[in-house]
Write a protein that holds these residues in place. Structure first.
Motif, PDB file in Angstrom:
ATOM      1  N   ALA A  36      37.446 -23.624  47.856  1.00 18.53           N
ATOM      2  CA  ALA A  36      36.966 -25.003  48.047  1.00 18.53           C
ATOM      3  C   ALA A  36      37.412 -25.878  46.877  1.00 18.53           C
ATOM      4  O   ALA A  36      37.897 -27.007  47.070  1.00 18.53           O
ATOM      5  N   ASP A  37      37.273 -25.357  45.664  1.00 16.11           N
ATOM      6  CA  ASP A  37      37.691 -26.136  44.496  1.00 16.11           C
ATOM      7  C   ASP A  37      39.210 -26.303  44.456  1.00 16.11           C
ATOM      8  O   ASP A  37      39.725 -27.344  44.041  1.00 16.11           O
ATOM      9  N   ASN A  38      39.915 -25.261  44.878  1.00 20.08           N
ATOM     10  CA  ASN A  38      41.376 -25.363  44.909  1.00 20.08           C
ATOM     11  C   ASN A  38      41.823 -26.465  45.880  1.00 20.08           C
ATOM     12  O   ASN A  38      42.768 -27.215  45.615  1.00 20.08           O
ATOM     13  N   GLU A  39      41.109 -26.582  46.989  1.00 22.45           N
ATOM     14  CA  GLU A  39      41.407 -27.631  47.982  1.00 22.45           C
ATOM     15  C   GLU A  39      41.141 -29.021  47.375  1.00 22.45           C
ATOM     16  O   GLU A  39      41.925 -29.960  47.542  1.00 22.45           O
ATOM     17  N   LYS A  40      40.057 -29.106  46.642  1.00 19.69           N
ATOM     18  CA  LYS A  40      39.689 -30.358  45.969  1.00 19.69           C
ATOM     19  C   LYS A  40      40.744 -30.722  44.918  1.00 19.69           C
ATOM     20  O   LYS A  40      41.145 -31.883  44.778  1.00 19.69           O
ATOM     21  N   LEU A  41      41.208 -29.704  44.211  1.00 22.55           N
ATOM     22  CA  LEU A  41      42.226 -29.934  43.181  1.00 22.55           C
ATOM     23  C   LEU A  41      43.537 -30.389  43.825  1.00 22.55           C
ATOM     24  O   LEU A  41      44.210 -31.300  43.325  1.00 22.55           O
ATOM     25  N   TRP A  42      43.873 -29.765  44.961  1.00 20.86           N
ATOM     26  CA  TRP A  42      45.094 -30.178  45.660  1.00 20.86           C
ATOM     27  C   TRP A  42      44.969 -31.630  46.142  1.00 20.86           C
ATOM     28  O   TRP A  42      45.908 -32.415  46.029  1.00 20.86           O
ATOM     29  N   ALA A  43      43.775 -31.977  46.632  1.00 22.08           N
ATOM     30  CA  ALA A  43      43.572 -33.364  47.081  1.00 22.08           C
ATOM     31  C   ALA A  43      43.810 -34.332  45.919  1.00 22.08           C
ATOM     32  O   ALA A  43      44.396 -35.404  46.091  1.00 22.08           O
ATOM     33  N   ALA A  44      43.380 -33.932  44.711  1.00 24.77           N
ATOM     34  CA  ALA A  44      43.559 -34.789  43.534  1.00 24.77           C
ATOM     35  C   ALA A  44      45.027 -34.814  43.080  1.00 24.77           C
ATOM     36  O   ALA A  44      45.491 -35.806  42.510  1.00 24.77           O
ATOM     37  N   ALA A  45      45.740 -33.719  43.323  1.00 26.91           N
ATOM     38  CA  ALA A  45      47.102 -33.574  42.783  1.00 26.91           C
ATOM     39  C   ALA A  45      48.203 -34.006  43.750  1.00 26.91           C
ATOM     40  O   ALA A  45      49.314 -34.375  43.330  1.00 26.91           O
ATOM     41  N   LYS A  46      47.870 -33.956  45.034  1.00 25.86           N
ATOM     42  CA  LYS A  46      48.864 -34.057  46.102  1.00 25.86           C
ATOM     43  C   LYS A  46      49.888 -35.198  45.954  1.00 25.86           C
ATOM     44  O   LYS A  46      51.098 -34.962  45.968  1.00 25.86           O
ATOM     45  N   ASP A  47      49.403 -36.421  45.797  1.00 22.76           N
ATOM     46  CA  ASP A  47      50.331 -37.558  45.773  1.00 22.76           C
ATOM     47  C   ASP A  47      51.277 -37.482  44.579  1.00 22.76           C
ATOM     48  O   ASP A  47      52.479 -37.745  44.703  1.00 22.76           O
ATOM     49  N   LYS A  48      50.743 -37.114  43.439  1.00 21.98           N
ATOM     50  CA  LYS A  48      51.583 -37.045  42.239  1.00 21.98           C
ATOM     51  C   LYS A  48      52.595 -35.905  42.351  1.00 21.98           C
ATOM     52  O   LYS A  48      53.769 -36.052  42.010  1.00 21.98           O
ATOM     53  N   VAL A  49      52.118 -34.770  42.839  1.00 24.14           N
ATOM     54  CA  VAL A  49      53.001 -33.610  42.982  1.00 24.14           C
ATOM     55  C   VAL A  49      54.096 -33.904  44.013  1.00 24.14           C
ATOM     56  O   VAL A  49      55.283 -33.656  43.778  1.00 24.14           O
ATOM     57  N   ASN A  50      53.708 -34.472  45.149  1.00 27.16           N
ATOM     58  CA  ASN A  50      54.706 -34.771  46.176  1.00 27.16           C
ATOM     59  C   ASN A  50      55.700 -35.825  45.678  1.00 27.16           C
ATOM     60  O   ASN A  50      56.889 -35.783  46.022  1.00 27.16           O
ATOM     61  N   GLY A  51      55.216 -36.764  44.854  1.00 28.14           N
ATOM     62  CA  GLY A  51      56.105 -37.763  44.267  1.00 28.14           C
ATOM     63  C   GLY A  51      57.144 -37.108  43.362  1.00 28.14           C
ATOM     64  O   GLY A  51      58.333 -37.439  43.401  1.00 28.14           O
ATOM     65  N   GLN A  52      56.672 -36.161  42.577  1.00 28.92           N
ATOM     66  CA  GLN A  52      57.573 -35.424  41.676  1.00 28.92           C
ATOM     67  C   GLN A  52      58.631 -34.652  42.483  1.00 28.92           C
ATOM     68  O   GLN A  52      59.810 -34.644  42.151  1.00 28.92           O
TER      69      GLN A  52
END
Ligand code: PCA
Length: 327
Positions: free
Chosen positions: A115-131
């Motif tokens: 659950a926390d990993n999913e939350k972390l991905w939600a926080a990271a997703k846009d920046k990571v995908n941008g990279q």
């Protein structure tokens, strides 16, 4: 007057022509994947390919090549970036050496459950995908591994027991972790892990129960210590030029397949996590929680790795952690 046979063969010929025309317009995509064919990531890759065929009406026909058989794990990202393969799958934090932000899911003790990993991905997703977009890649879906813990060939209660141990790492963060514990890291692909253990190149590593099971590590190792230090993710990426060349309809169909597969893959990972431990035990391994003293040492190292990651990856990394902690 035409005979029946003639009529039938004319009909058969036109069906054959129609199939050929369809096949000619279908895009054939080879999809290299890094992990064992029987691993859930690879099985989900096949599910994804089936969905893509279905949702695109057969216009995109993906063939999955698991186990690093088409390109080795370490070569897959470059192959997709350069268009040697249109699509592929790889372990995201393996690229943290080129772009530290991509190590977002490999910072110890930030997200220690799904659950926390999913939350972390939600926080990271846009920046990571941008990279990744800057590297000519479009991310289609990501899928978490079960929690990471330590494999050894002896009981380990603290870092007093890890000094000088040859440790298989899978990225820069795991190499750092090993060094902080006095171990000697050597980077080895999962596909070559059994061999590295059998030949003594490595005698310990950190991973999920999944990879220990896939690689039958009970043949050489005896102990698994559950830590759940992090849940790293694999991602399925497509070459940006190939993606931009698809019609909006095709993109939507592929993305639908990807969204569904991502959800199913994460659920499958979670449902298998304990099963893998049972298999390790059934094959003679001791599977237990890391001893409190060892865990305390790991947490101390983890705190240092977290500040090192923020220092290296910069403001975006801090923004990811802030967004994660705010929710
Ligand atoms: N297995 C992969 C990466 C993370 C995991 O659980 C490996 O050990 O290479």
């Amino acid at each position: 007057m035409k005979t029946l046979t003639h009529k039938l063969s004319t009909a058969a010929a036109s069906v054959a022509l129609a199939i050929a025309a369809n096949a000619a317009s279908a895009e054939k995509w080879d999809m290299p994947m890094a992990y064992a064919a029987s691993n859930f990531h690879s099985e989900m890759g096949v599910v994804f390919a089936d969905k893509v065929r279905e949702y695109t009406g057969g216009e995109i026909d993906i063939t999955v090549h698991p186990g690093g058989s088409l390109f080795k794990g370490g070569e897959i990202k470059r192959a997709v970036q350069t268009g040697q393969a249109p699509i592929g799958e790889r372990f995201m934090s393996a690229h943290a050496n080129e772009a530290p932000l991509l190590g977002w899911d490999n910072v110890p003790f930030i997200a220690t459950n799904y659950a926390d990993n999913e939350k972390l991905w939600a926080a990271a997703k846009d920046k990571v995908n941008g990279q990744l977009a800057e590297q000519n890649l479009v991310t289609l879906y990501t899928c978490a591994w079960p929690g990471q813990g330590f494999y050894f060939k002896k009981p380990v209660a603290s870092s007093a027991d890890t000094q000088g141990v040859k440790f298989r790492s899978y990225n820069t963060a795991t190499a750092t972790f090993a060094e902080e514990l006095g171990m000697i890291p050597v980077q080895v692909e999962a596909a070559e892990l059994s061999q590295a253990l059998a030949t003594g190149v490595a005698e310990a590593f950190i991973s999920s129960g999944s990879t220990g099971y896939d690689r039958k590590v009970w043949e050489t190792l005896t102990h698994y210590y559950k830590v759940n230090a992090w849940h790293p993710r694999n991602y399925v990426m497509v070459n940006k030029g190939v993606w931009d060349g698809l019609s909006a309809d095709m993109q939507a169909s592929v993305q639908k397949a990807a969204d569904e597969t991502g959800v199913a893959c994460n659920a499958k990972s979670a449902s298998l996590a304990d099963w893998y431990f049972e298999q390790l035990e059934a094959n003679g391994m001791v599977v237990e929680d890391a001893a409190p003293e060892f865990l305390a040492e790991l947490q101390k190292i983890g705190a240092k790795m977290q500040s090192d990651w923020v220092a290296e990856a910069g403001a975006d990394a801090q923004a990811i952690l802030d967004a994660y902690n705010a929710n």
